[in-house]
Design a protein around this motif. Structure first.
Motif, PDB file in Angstrom:
ATOM      1  N   LEU A 179       0.858  -1.188   0.000  1.00 60.00           N
ATOM      2  CA  LEU A 179       0.000   0.000   0.000  1.00 60.00           C
ATOM      3  C   LEU A 179       0.896   1.241   0.000  1.00 60.00           C
ATOM      4  O   LEU A 179       1.026   1.948   0.992  1.00 60.00           O
ATOM      5  CB  LEU A 179      -0.924  -0.023   1.221  1.00 60.00           C
ATOM      6  N   GLY A 180       1.525   1.477  -1.134  1.00 57.75           N
ATOM      7  CA  GLY A 180       2.579   2.477  -1.218  1.00 57.75           C
ATOM      8  C   GLY A 180       2.133   3.904  -0.980  1.00 57.75           C
ATOM      9  O   GLY A 180       2.847   4.694  -0.378  1.00 57.75           O
ATOM     10  N   GLY A 181       0.962   4.267  -1.437  1.00 54.61           N
ATOM     11  CA  GLY A 181       0.545   5.651  -1.315  1.00 54.61           C
ATOM     12  C   GLY A 181      -0.463   5.888  -0.202  1.00 54.61           C
ATOM     13  O   GLY A 181      -1.109   6.932  -0.168  1.00 54.61           O
ATOM     14  N   ALA A 182      -0.578   4.918   0.693  1.00 54.91           N
ATOM     15  CA  ALA A 182      -1.621   5.012   1.723  1.00 54.91           C
ATOM     16  C   ALA A 182      -1.216   5.882   2.903  1.00 54.91           C
ATOM     17  O   ALA A 182      -2.063   6.315   3.686  1.00 54.91           O
ATOM     18  CB  ALA A 182      -1.977   3.610   2.223  1.00 54.91           C
ATOM     19  N   TRP A 183       0.068   6.183   3.067  1.00 56.39           N
ATOM     20  CA  TRP A 183       0.551   6.849   4.283  1.00 56.39           C
ATOM     21  C   TRP A 183       0.303   8.354   4.228  1.00 56.39           C
ATOM     22  O   TRP A 183       0.611   9.009   3.238  1.00 56.39           O
ATOM     23  CB  TRP A 183       2.044   6.571   4.456  1.00 56.39           C
ATOM     24  N   GLU A 184      -0.244   8.886   5.286  1.00 59.49           N
ATOM     25  CA  GLU A 184      -0.471  10.319   5.425  1.00 59.49           C
ATOM     26  C   GLU A 184       0.540  10.858   6.436  1.00 59.49           C
ATOM     27  O   GLU A 184       0.371  10.704   7.645  1.00 59.49           O
ATOM     28  CB  GLU A 184      -1.897  10.598   5.906  1.00 59.49           C
ATOM     29  N   SER A 185       1.594  11.478   5.919  1.00 59.67           N
ATOM     30  CA  SER A 185       2.727  11.846   6.774  1.00 59.67           C
ATOM     31  C   SER A 185       2.336  12.818   7.889  1.00 59.67           C
ATOM     32  O   SER A 185       2.852  12.757   9.007  1.00 59.67           O
ATOM     33  CB  SER A 185       3.840  12.458   5.925  1.00 59.67           C
ATOM     34  N   GLN A 186       1.419  13.749   7.600  1.00 59.03           N
ATOM     35  CA  GLN A 186       1.073  14.758   8.602  1.00 59.03           C
ATOM     36  C   GLN A 186       0.350  14.148   9.803  1.00 59.03           C
ATOM     37  O   GLN A 186       0.314  14.724  10.881  1.00 59.03           O
ATOM     38  CB  GLN A 186       0.185  15.832   7.956  1.00 59.03           C
ATOM     39  N   GLN A 187      -0.238  12.976   9.613  1.00 52.45           N
ATOM     40  CA  GLN A 187      -1.007  12.339  10.673  1.00 52.45           C
ATOM     41  C   GLN A 187      -0.193  11.317  11.471  1.00 52.45           C
ATOM     42  O   GLN A 187      -0.729  10.691  12.378  1.00 52.45           O
ATOM     43  CB  GLN A 187      -2.224  11.621  10.067  1.00 52.45           C
ATOM     44  N   PHE A 188       1.089  11.147  11.123  1.00 50.61           N
ATOM     45  CA  PHE A 188       1.885  10.106  11.770  1.00 50.61           C
ATOM     46  C   PHE A 188       2.464  10.615  13.091  1.00 50.61           C
ATOM     47  O   PHE A 188       3.136  11.638  13.131  1.00 50.61           O
ATOM     48  CB  PHE A 188       3.019   9.671  10.834  1.00 50.61           C
ATOM     49  N   HIS A 189       2.184   9.867  14.156  1.00 46.82           N
ATOM     50  CA  HIS A 189       2.669  10.227  15.482  1.00 46.82           C
ATOM     51  C   HIS A 189       3.519   9.089  16.052  1.00 46.82           C
ATOM     52  O   HIS A 189       3.344   8.677  17.199  1.00 46.82           O
ATOM     53  CB  HIS A 189       1.490  10.541  16.410  1.00 46.82           C
ATOM     54  N   ARG A 190       4.393   8.590  15.219  1.00 50.99           N
ATOM     55  CA  ARG A 190       5.326   7.535  15.598  1.00 50.99           C
ATOM     56  C   ARG A 190       4.605   6.355  16.266  1.00 50.99           C
ATOM     57  O   ARG A 190       3.669   5.811  15.715  1.00 50.99           O
ATOM     58  CB  ARG A 190       6.446   8.113  16.444  1.00 50.99           C
ATOM     59  N   GLU A 191       5.056   5.957  17.453  1.00 54.44           N
ATOM     60  CA  GLU A 191       4.549   4.704  18.020  1.00 54.44           C
ATOM     61  C   GLU A 191       3.065   4.775  18.344  1.00 54.44           C
ATOM     62  O   GLU A 191       2.372   3.761  18.344  1.00 54.44           O
ATOM     63  CB  GLU A 191       5.343   4.305  19.264  1.00 54.44           C
ATOM     64  N   ALA A 192       2.564   5.961  18.610  1.00 55.73           N
ATOM     65  CA  ALA A 192       1.128   6.079  18.843  1.00 55.73           C
ATOM     66  C   ALA A 192       0.338   5.652  17.605  1.00 55.73           C
ATOM     67  O   ALA A 192      -0.703   4.983  17.703  1.00 55.73           O
ATOM     68  CB  ALA A 192       0.779   7.517  19.226  1.00 55.73           C
ATOM     69  N   SER A 193       0.846   6.031  16.460  1.00 64.44           N
ATOM     70  CA  SER A 193       0.176   5.629  15.221  1.00 64.44           C
ATOM     71  C   SER A 193       0.369   4.142  14.955  1.00 64.44           C
ATOM     72  O   SER A 193      -0.535   3.471  14.437  1.00 64.44           O
ATOM     73  CB  SER A 193       0.719   6.450  14.048  1.00 64.44           C
ATOM     74  N   ILE A 194       1.558   3.597  15.278  1.00 62.37           N
ATOM     75  CA  ILE A 194       1.784   2.164  15.121  1.00 62.37           C
ATOM     76  C   ILE A 194       0.785   1.391  15.987  1.00 62.37           C
ATOM     77  O   ILE A 194       0.178   0.406  15.553  1.00 62.37           O
ATOM     78  CB  ILE A 194       3.230   1.800  15.512  1.00 62.37           C
ATOM     79  N   LYS A 195       0.595   1.853  17.216  1.00 59.15           N
ATOM     80  CA  LYS A 195      -0.344   1.199  18.125  1.00 59.15           C
ATOM     81  C   LYS A 195      -1.776   1.286  17.585  1.00 59.15           C
ATOM     82  O   LYS A 195      -2.550   0.310  17.657  1.00 59.15           O
ATOM     83  CB  LYS A 195      -0.263   1.832  19.516  1.00 59.15           C
ATOM     84  N   ALA A 196      -2.116   2.424  17.027  1.00 53.86           N
ATOM     85  CA  ALA A 196      -3.451   2.575  16.454  1.00 53.86           C
ATOM     86  C   ALA A 196      -3.665   1.612  15.297  1.00 53.86           C
ATOM     87  O   ALA A 196      -4.739   0.993  15.166  1.00 53.86           O
ATOM     88  CB  ALA A 196      -3.648   4.023  15.986  1.00 53.86           C
ATOM     89  N   LEU A 197      -2.676   1.486  14.455  1.00 52.83           N
ATOM     90  CA  LEU A 197      -2.762   0.547  13.338  1.00 52.83           C
ATOM     91  C   LEU A 197      -2.912  -0.884  13.842  1.00 52.83           C
ATOM     92  O   LEU A 197      -3.703  -1.671  13.309  1.00 52.83           O
ATOM     93  CB  LEU A 197      -1.517   0.672  12.450  1.00 52.83           C
TER      94      LEU A 197
END
Length: 822
Positions: A179-197
């Protein structure tokens, strides 16, 4: 230089990936250990009570049962996790804290779009791969900020290409969904976002490739979770990769290259002002570089200076290429490990390493990357050993097969040795001093070992280990014999008295003796030599009644001889130049010959009739080929002629009509042979290939590759099962004609193999060579039976009489020698 810098850091980070899967495997093992121990303990007493210790097959049955149990438990775990994933997928969107999770959601796709995919119905759920690109902020280089998105775009495109070519979503073994273009860089909060995923996608095996910018450094991390994990793994793989240093290194290289051009312009009389104008950024960078070098000579650390090199898009390409290589390596490694642990699929990345690292100039570093990659796989195999110890020989052999295509064969051979030793240990086979592992295996074979030996055969073929391949082939034949053994001993001996037992054994021995037929041509002796040609005996053929032998020669003649006495019966006239090859129809009534002159080539068709009516001229001439015709063959029904030159032509033998022209070979076609059923034929040529064709349609059915030089000759066994091929690489290959699989390679000749023939009983293969010898081989075992040294020059042609008692050989020494079976 830039690639080497990144790879050296990657070598340090790759073991962390192996640690992830090792830890996950321990967690998985804890779930299975109690159930597995309980099942095996319940099984073992039953084995001791019911399986006679003296019966090797019964012991093997118990071993295979336990081995199957380990595999079934692993499969049961996978099935359980798939059901759990399905449940998690259904309930994920009903989480009460869904809005809180979405606050840290870093993707452009909603959870429902990721969870409701048709691929979830597949037996193998694809590994989802998400990509968080590096956000490079080069504040001091505002003039090239437009180049930064190109780094991300190039990285996404190249990583996507790598995965689609090697780990495509449609793959039945190693599917991935990138899913190459799925990432929204402005919304990435490092490990918090990993945990959400993880909270939303824990039902989906997922790999996240994350590149983070801290100052002048890039940190490369991965997040991964598989089936049934209670948490995700989040590891740093590459730490503090100085991207400014990589970009500046490219700018310095451009400056040094410009220096050569500037010196040439100066020699042409151009002014320094004009040269600096033409050089642009390169001139500025050269000035800075020369200053930096002078300062370094005086002990000044240039890293402490604010050197403002001018960079452009080309310099970002170096950074982009490094990031592409690192991301592809890690993505391939994790995809391999994921499918190995969960689906027992062998790794693919070792076969891809050479291509991925082709731009690296430091070969020692390349070797380190390869070694680190391989050691990581070995760590995972060791972790799997606790779960499925009886499967270690197969698992280690899978890794060996993945490594066999690498230039350095030692890694694959090391894994093969480990696999063999594990097999011997599990079967409790002692290895005598000086004996190889393969020799020791002969002490305890069962029919259950066939698949393992077939994988060994494939591996040794790729490695080019002829000696080991021959030993494995012997083991496979022994396994085939074991399959016959229960049929010969189908009545249990314990049901009879002693006399009946003895009678049963005698019956078995008699049947076994009948199964091993004595070859008709095991040993031969020379009975006479035919001297009649003034040129080489290029081709010979024998009549269906075994009375007449025909020979074609460089002296422009075709002669007919009495096979037993060597008497010259007739010389065919009206030839059209040097005779390259001849072929006789099965009924002995028609002879085809090919001829060449400096101007043309042709095929003559002769009707031989009776001995009293031998012809003086050909019945008709076929002029269809434009170049020399090296091979001829007539179908078993006598209806069709196949000729090989630069192309292959199929003719109606009776009318001389050209039916088909086939252009599959890229060079000369040197040999053609018909199958006994008359449906197909085989050709070989200077392009090192062997091709199998349908005679009536001209359809190419299969292409065999295995020789490293021209394939001069082919022969087919009377039962149509085995194809033999002889090559300028001095070897003879034996193939399963039905499957195209290489059975074994015979090594014995010291020069080109020019001619082959197989005896009518299918027991003996005869080969003639440029080394002037004729060799007799046992076709079934590959054993060399006899070497004949009567000829003084190359042996171009061989033929065996229909009764299998007489062999004829034609040579460049202008003689035909007749050999009789002893």
């Amino acid at each position: 230089m830039e690639l080497e810098l990144g790879l050296s850091l990657l070598v340090q980070g790759l073991p962390a990936i192996a640690q992830i899967f090792t830890a996950l495997q321990k967690e998985r093992l804890a779930r299975l250990k109690h159930q597995q121990a309980k099942e095996i303990q319940h099984f073992n007493p039953n084995v001791r009570r019911t399986a006679p210790q003296e019966n090797l097959e019964s012991q093997s049955w118990g071993f295979e049962w336990e081995k199957a149990l380990q595999q079934q438990l692993a499969a049961y775990d996978r099935e359980t996790q798939l059901k759990l994933a399905s449940y998690q997928r259904e309930t994920a969107l009903q989480l009460p804290e869904l809005q809180k999770v979405l606050n840290n959601w870093p993707l452009r796709l909603f959870p429902s779009q990721l969870l409701n995919t048709p691929n979830n119905t597949k037996p193998i759920i694809p590994l989802k791969i998400l990509f968080s690109p590096p956000q490079v902020q080069f504040t001091t280089l505002k003039e090239v900020t437009q180049a930064l998105p190109e780094v991300e775009q190039s990285l996404v495109q190249s990583l996507g290409d790598f995965l689609s070519q090697n780990y495509p979503l449609s793959s039945q073994e190693r599917p991935t969904e990138f899913l190459g273009g799925a990432w929204e860089s402005q919304q990435f909060h490092r490990e918090a976002s990993i945990k959400a995923l993880f909270e939303m996608l824990k039902s989906e095996p997922t790999l996240i490739l994350e590149s983070e910018i801290v100052g002048d450094f890039i940190n490369f991390r991965i997040a991964y979770w598989g089936f049934g994990q209670k948490n995700y793994c989040y590891k740093t793989i590459v730490s503090k990769l100085n991207y400014r240093e990589i970009i500046y290194a490219s700018a310095k290289r451009r400056a040094l290259k410009w220096k050569e051009t500037a010196n040439r312009l100066l020699a042409c009389g151009e002014s320094l002002e004009e040269i600096n104008r033409l050089g642009g950024d390169n001139s500025i960078n050269l000035t800075i570089l020369e200053k930096e070098e002078r300062w370094q000579l005086h002990g000044i650390d240039s890293s402490e200076l604010a050197l403002d090199y001018k960079v452009n898009n080309k310099d970002f390409e170096a950074l982009s290429q490094l990031l592409i290589t690192c991301h592809c390596l890690v993505a391939g490694w994790v995809a391999d490990a994921h499918h190995l642990v969960n689906y027992d699929v062998s790794p693919l990345l070792p076969k891809l390493l050479s291509h991925l690292l082709k731009n690296a100039s430091d070969q020692q570093l390349v070797q380190e990357v390869m070694q680190t990659t391989i050691l990581g796989y070995k760590d995972i195999f060791n972790a799997l050993e606790s779960e499925r110890p009886l499967w270690i020989p197969e698992l280690a052999l899978k890794l060996a097969q993945s490594l066999a295509d690498l230039p350095d064969k030692s890694w694959a051979k090391e894994q093969v040795d480990y696999s063999l030793n594990a097999w011997l240990k599990q079967h409790q086979v002692p290895q005598a001093e000086g004996a190889s592992s393969l020799e020791a295996m002969q002490l305890t074979l069962t029919t259950e070992d066939q698949k393992y030996f077939e994988n060994l055969q494939e591996c040794f073929t790729t490695l080019g280990d002829e000696q080991a391949l021959s030993q494995v082939n012997n083991l496979l034949r022994a396994v085939e014999d074991l399959k016959l053994k229960p049929k010969l001993e189908s009545v249990s001996l314990v049901q009879f008295g002693d006399d009946q037992r003895i009678a049963q054994l005698e019956t078995c021995l008699n049947v076994s003796e009948n199964l091993i037929r004595k070859p008709l041509l095991k040993k031969v002796s020379l009975i006479h030599t035919i001297n009649g040609h003034s040129g080489k005996a290029a081709s010979i053929a024998v009549s269906f009644d075994g009375q007449i032998i025909a020979s074609g020669s460089d002296d422009n003649t075709i002669k007919l001889w009495h096979l037993s006495t060597g008497e010259l019966l007739h010389t065919l006239t009206g030839q059209s130049g040097r005779v390259l090859t001849i072929a006789l129809s099965p009924d002995g009534q028609t002879l085809a010959s090919s001829h060449k002159t400096t101007e043309r080539s042709c095929i003559n068709i002769w009707h031989l009739g009776t001995r009293d009516e031998l012809p003086n001229s050909p019945r008709h001439t076929l002029p269809g080929h434009n170049k020399w015709i090296y091979s001829l063959a007539i179908s078993r029904d006598g209806q069709f002629l196949v000729s090989g030159g630069h192309k292959i032509k199929i003719w109606h033998l009776g009318t001389g009509e050209a039916l088909l022209t086939l252009a599959g070979h890229k060079q000369w076609v040197y040999a053609i042979a018909m199958t006994p059923d008359g449906q197909t034929f085989v050709s070989s040529g200077g392009d090192k290939t062997i091709k199998i064709w349908h005679l009536h349609t001209g359809e190419l059915l299969r292409t065999l590759t295995g020789h490293s030089d021209w394939v001069r000759t082919v022969a087919i066994s009377p039962d149509g099962q085995i194809l033999a091929s002889g090559s300028d690489d001095n070897t003879i290959n034996l193939w399963d004609l039905g499957t195209g699989k290489l059975i074994r390679t015979l090594i014995g000749h010291t020069d080109w193999v020019l001619s082959l023939a197989i005896s009518p009983d299918g027991q003996t293969l005869i080969s003639g060579s440029r080394d002037s010898t004729v060799k007799l081989w046992h076709l079934g075992t590959g054993k060399l039976l006899q070497t004949l040294t009567g000829h003084k020059k190359w042996v171009y042609s061989l033929v065996v009489s229909p009764d299998g008692q007489t062999l004829a050989s034609g040579s460049e020494d202008k003689t035909i020698k007749i050999w009789r079976s002893l």
